[in-house]
Write a protein that holds these residues in place. Structure first.
Motif, PDB file in Angstrom:
ATOM      1  N   SER A  28       0.845  -1.192   0.000  1.00 50.87           N
ATOM      2  CA  SER A  28       0.000   0.000   0.000  1.00 50.87           C
ATOM      3  C   SER A  28       0.880   1.241   0.000  1.00 50.87           C
ATOM      4  N   PHE A  29       0.376   2.315  -0.590  1.00 49.06           N
ATOM      5  CA  PHE A  29       1.119   3.564  -0.682  1.00 49.06           C
ATOM      6  C   PHE A  29       0.208   4.735  -0.352  1.00 49.06           C
ATOM      7  N   THR A  30       0.778   5.744   0.296  1.00 46.84           N
ATOM      8  CA  THR A  30       0.122   7.035   0.445  1.00 46.84           C
ATOM      9  C   THR A  30       0.741   7.952  -0.594  1.00 46.84           C
ATOM     10  N   VAL A  31      -0.092   8.525  -1.437  1.00 47.66           N
ATOM     11  CA  VAL A  31       0.391   9.435  -2.481  1.00 47.66           C
ATOM     12  C   VAL A  31       0.448  10.837  -1.881  1.00 47.66           C
ATOM     13  N   THR A  32       1.596  11.512  -2.089  1.00 49.20           N
ATOM     14  CA  THR A  32       1.774  12.849  -1.537  1.00 49.20           C
ATOM     15  C   THR A  32       1.970  13.882  -2.639  1.00 49.20           C
ATOM     16  N   ARG A  33       1.593  15.106  -2.316  1.00 51.70           N
ATOM     17  CA  ARG A  33       1.848  16.259  -3.185  1.00 51.70           C
ATOM     18  C   ARG A  33       2.325  17.376  -2.260  1.00 51.70           C
ATOM     19  N   ASP A  34       3.471  17.912  -2.570  1.00 56.35           N
ATOM     20  CA  ASP A  34       4.069  18.953  -1.720  1.00 56.35           C
ATOM     21  C   ASP A  34       4.179  18.487  -0.266  1.00 56.35           C
ATOM     22  N   GLY A  35       4.493  17.205  -0.086  1.00 55.81           N
ATOM     23  CA  GLY A  35       4.695  16.670   1.257  1.00 55.81           C
ATOM     24  C   GLY A  35       3.437  16.340   2.034  1.00 55.81           C
ATOM     25  N   ARG A  36       2.256  16.556   1.452  1.00 54.56           N
ATOM     26  CA  ARG A  36       0.984  16.256   2.121  1.00 54.56           C
ATOM     27  C   ARG A  36       0.333  15.047   1.478  1.00 54.56           C
ATOM     28  N   GLY A  37      -0.199  14.162   2.288  1.00 53.01           N
ATOM     29  CA  GLY A  37      -0.920  13.015   1.766  1.00 53.01           C
ATOM     30  C   GLY A  37      -2.190  13.444   1.057  1.00 53.01           C
ATOM     31  N   ILE A  38      -2.400  12.934  -0.154  1.00 50.73           N
ATOM     32  CA  ILE A  38      -3.606  13.292  -0.907  1.00 50.73           C
ATOM     33  C   ILE A  38      -4.443  12.081  -1.319  1.00 50.73           C
ATOM     34  N   GLY A  39      -3.883  10.888  -1.167  1.00 46.33           N
ATOM     35  CA  GLY A  39      -4.643   9.706  -1.562  1.00 46.33           C
ATOM     36  C   GLY A  39      -3.913   8.444  -1.166  1.00 46.33           C
TER      37      GLY A  39
END
Length: 88
Positions: A28-39
């Motif tokens: 499983s993975f947490t997708v991040t954008r600019d260091g914040r989890g988004i999905g």
């Protein structure tokens, strides 16, 4: 079960095959954008169509014991003996 690993949106784009292969194998993975989890990317649960007798027995070891007479009594108390079609 371990915590999901983090993958940036950019890494997901660049390494999508590798990451999707890992998801398919159970990671499983947490997708991040600019260091914040988004999905989250998580594997789908697969439906099983068959459980062997041995596997059922292993899973039943921790099941609570059931008093058969009490179970039947509970069923008789709740079920009124009539069947109805909810779609009729």
């Amino acid at each position: 079960m371990s915590a999901p690993r983090e993958v940036s949106q950019r890494d997901l784009r660049m390494r999508s095959k590798e990451i999707m292969d890992a998801v398919e194998s159970g990671d499983s993975f947490t997708v991040t954008r600019d260091g914040r989890g988004i999905g989250e990317l998580v594997p789908l649960r697969r439906r099983r169509s068959f459980v062997s007798r041995a596997e059922f027995a292993r899973g039943s070891v921790s099941a609570p014991l059931i008093d058969g007479e009490r179970f039947q009594s509970d069923q008789d108390r709740v079920y009124d003996g009539t069947l109805s079609d909810p779609y009729a």
